[in-house]
Scaffold this motif. Structure first.
Motif, PDB file in Angstrom:
ATOM      1  N   SER A 196      -1.341  -0.417  -0.396  1.00  0.00           N
ATOM      2  CA  SER A 196      -1.779   0.988  -0.462  1.00  0.00           C
ATOM      3  C   SER A 196      -1.175   1.693  -1.667  1.00  0.00           C
ATOM      4  O   SER A 196      -1.870   2.445  -2.375  1.00  0.00           O
ATOM      5  CB  SER A 196      -1.408   1.732   0.824  1.00  0.00           C
ATOM      6  N   ALA A 197       0.101   1.462  -1.929  1.00  0.00           N
ATOM      7  CA  ALA A 197       0.755   2.078  -3.087  1.00  0.00           C
ATOM      8  C   ALA A 197       0.123   1.584  -4.387  1.00  0.00           C
ATOM      9  O   ALA A 197      -0.117   2.371  -5.308  1.00  0.00           O
ATOM     10  CB  ALA A 197       2.257   1.780  -3.072  1.00  0.00           C
ATOM     11  N   VAL A 198      -0.159   0.295  -4.468  1.00  0.00           N
ATOM     12  CA  VAL A 198      -0.790  -0.261  -5.666  1.00  0.00           C
ATOM     13  C   VAL A 198      -2.193   0.322  -5.843  1.00  0.00           C
ATOM     14  O   VAL A 198      -2.593   0.665  -6.965  1.00  0.00           O
ATOM     15  CB  VAL A 198      -0.817  -1.806  -5.604  1.00  0.00           C
ATOM     16  N   GLN A 199      -2.942   0.462  -4.762  1.00  0.00           N
ATOM     17  CA  GLN A 199      -4.282   1.045  -4.876  1.00  0.00           C
ATOM     18  C   GLN A 199      -4.209   2.479  -5.413  1.00  0.00           C
ATOM     19  O   GLN A 199      -5.042   2.878  -6.233  1.00  0.00           O
ATOM     20  CB  GLN A 199      -5.006   1.003  -3.527  1.00  0.00           C
ATOM     21  N   GLU A 200      -3.208   3.237  -4.982  1.00  0.00           N
ATOM     22  CA  GLU A 200      -3.023   4.591  -5.523  1.00  0.00           C
ATOM     23  C   GLU A 200      -2.716   4.530  -7.009  1.00  0.00           C
ATOM     24  O   GLU A 200      -3.246   5.323  -7.798  1.00  0.00           O
ATOM     25  CB  GLU A 200      -1.903   5.314  -4.772  1.00  0.00           C
ATOM     26  N   ASP A 201      -1.863   3.596  -7.402  1.00  0.00           N
ATOM     27  CA  ASP A 201      -1.534   3.426  -8.817  1.00  0.00           C
ATOM     28  C   ASP A 201      -2.777   3.076  -9.628  1.00  0.00           C
ATOM     29  O   ASP A 201      -2.966   3.574 -10.745  1.00  0.00           O
ATOM     30  CB  ASP A 201      -0.498   2.321  -9.025  1.00  0.00           C
ATOM     31  N   LEU A 202      -3.615   2.199  -9.089  1.00  0.00           N
ATOM     32  CA  LEU A 202      -4.809   1.779  -9.819  1.00  0.00           C
ATOM     33  C   LEU A 202      -5.768   2.942 -10.061  1.00  0.00           C
ATOM     34  O   LEU A 202      -6.444   2.989 -11.094  1.00  0.00           O
ATOM     35  CB  LEU A 202      -5.507   0.627  -9.106  1.00  0.00           C
TER      36      LEU A 202
END
Length: 172
Positions: free
Chosen positions: A60-66
């Protein structure tokens, strides 16, 4: 049923950057941020294929970063600094890699993806991120408007996703 609206603005092969500029859908910027969208979708598969809350939170954190990386790519660097990935996000990825490798050491041989659905989709996301990374390098070489931190983030993210896939083989 509600009314549907269609802009039809992309019917001729163009899209709008966040700046409002119209560009070909085949140009380098849409190629780069579109590839990030693909990677996020593959990560969504990993997220639904696991009950491991640690994996779900990282994804989820990576998806926000992307989303932030995509926004930056779609407006040629004119995004607010607080919406950019920087050393803090890169450091977070490095910390996660270290933590995951302490729990599940990496194998010393070539890995064939497919240990389980979660790990296989994380490996798919990794290969998509590597393609995004190549697209971003091409963009940098073409117009020079890509911050080095953005490239470093994508490189480190691919490393994380390899490690996460190995972790998911054991812990998903």
């Amino acid at each position: 049923m509600g009314a549907f609206t269609f802009s039809k603005r992309g019917d001729q092969g163009e899209t709008s950057l966040l700046t409002g500029e119209r560009v070909s859908k085949a140009s380098l910027r849409p190629q780069a941020y579109g590839t990030l969208d693909e990677a996020s979708s593959a990560l969504g598969l990993s997220k639904v294929f696991t009950q491991n809350e640690n994996i779900r939170q990282m994804i989820s954190a990576v998806q926000e970063d992307l989303v932030m990386v995509g926004a930056e790519l779609s407006c040629e660097g004119s995004v607010d600094e607080k919406c950019m990935v920087g050393p803090d996000k890169i450091g977070r990825l490095e910390q996660w890699i270290q933590e995951l490798q302490q729990d599940v050491p990496l194998p010393r041989c070539f890995v064939y993806p497919g240990g389980n659905p979660c790990s296989a989709s994380a490996d798919l996301a990794r290969t998509i991120i590597r393609r995004a990374e190549r697209n971003v390098v091409a963009l940098q070489e073409a117009d020079g408007h890509v911050r080095p931190e953005l490239q470093a983030y994508l490189n480190r993210l691919a490393d994380l996703l390899f490690t996460l896939a190995r972790y998911a083989e054991k812990k998903a």
